[in-house]
Design a protein around this motif. Sequence first.
Motif, mmCIF file in Angstrom:
data_model
loop_
_atom_site.group_PDB
_atom_site.id
_atom_site.type_symbol
_atom_site.label_atom_id
_atom_site.label_comp_id
_atom_site.label_asym_id
_atom_site.label_seq_id
_atom_site.Cartn_x
_atom_site.Cartn_y
_atom_site.Cartn_z
ATOM 1 N N LYS A 235 74.384 33.520 -13.252
ATOM 2 C CA LYS A 235 75.212 34.430 -12.675
ATOM 3 C C LYS A 235 74.969 34.949 -11.683
ATOM 4 O O LYS A 235 75.257 35.666 -10.739
ATOM 5 C CB LYS A 235 76.389 34.869 -13.518
ATOM 6 N N SER B 267 82.362 23.314 -17.938
ATOM 7 C CA SER B 267 83.735 23.351 -17.197
ATOM 8 C C SER B 267 83.925 24.931 -16.402
ATOM 9 O O SER B 267 84.597 25.173 -14.895
ATOM 10 C CB SER B 267 84.527 23.611 -17.821
ATOM 11 N N GLU B 268 83.085 25.405 -16.056
ATOM 12 C CA GLU B 268 82.524 26.850 -15.814
ATOM 13 C C GLU B 268 81.756 26.128 -14.010
ATOM 14 O O GLU B 268 81.818 27.423 -13.655
ATOM 15 C CB GLU B 268 81.708 28.160 -16.034
ATOM 16 N N LYS B 269 81.269 25.113 -14.257
ATOM 17 C CA LYS B 269 80.493 24.516 -12.602
ATOM 18 C C LYS B 269 79.634 25.844 -12.348
ATOM 19 O O LYS B 269 79.615 26.083 -10.661
ATOM 20 C CB LYS B 269 81.358 24.290 -11.651
ATOM 21 N N ALA B 270 78.562 26.312 -13.250
ATOM 22 C CA ALA B 270 77.593 27.183 -12.336
ATOM 23 C C ALA B 270 76.204 26.713 -11.938
ATOM 24 O O ALA B 270 75.440 27.523 -12.199
ATOM 25 C CB ALA B 270 77.484 27.991 -14.255
#
Length: 267
Positions: free
Chosen positions: A17, A45-48
């Motif tokens: 992040k 889901s976070e598309k990190a």
Amino acid sequence: MKIAIIGCGNMGMAFAKSFLQYDLVKKDDLLLIEKSADRSQALKSEKAGIVVDTIGPHVGEADLIILSVKPQDFNSVHEALRDVMRPTQVVLSIMAGIPIAQIQEKLGHPLVIRAMPNTPAMLGMGITGFTAAKEVDLTNLRRVENLINATGRSIFLEDESMLDAVTALSGSGPAYFYYVVKAMIDAGKQMGFDDAVSALLVKQTMLGAYHLINTSDKSLDELIKAVASKGGTTEAALREFENGCLSDTLVAGIKAAQIRSTELSKG
């Protein structure tokens, strides 16, 4: 720059992040390898980044591989990793207790950097001690240092054995502060405050005291003296701490953490 992170728990994702926040890597160039199905789905889901559950040829495309699995899980990933690595890739290990020489041997790869971050890295306020194998050149070392600094601050150590001291002092350090804060909150409750009020008084006191430490030109002894007037309440508390050898106990505890870290690194 392409980065692969093997093991996407708290620390692995703190790094990921931070890299994205400071635009040090693009999402399409960030490969996240997470074997837990639930965790993997959450990351998708976070598309990190690009999320996969196994180590495959795609890892060989990364410029930097970050090992953030639990130390006991390293034996289950090193063979798969060794099969796909390229000679020019750099490995950054944030696994506690596994020395550079052992990582080099298991991976058959010389370019290894070892680091010990702490949990405030999740807020971009961490401190990380790091060291490197002699085979890592200055250019790669600076590139990795720049990435580490996205999670807070860092300090380079020539002597790898000093990482055991880093582990004891700053790696484990947040828990020591939580321990003191918890004791202070408990004292407040015993004196009649409810949980919320006691916690507010202690947390804000800690926050303010930290900023005074960070901005004042006074030494810690001078800051203590500024609060502890002769014959006053603070002096009474400090006298009790001294009678209970609180300072000696804290130092002994931190040294015990260092000894345990050294034991773990020797297997």
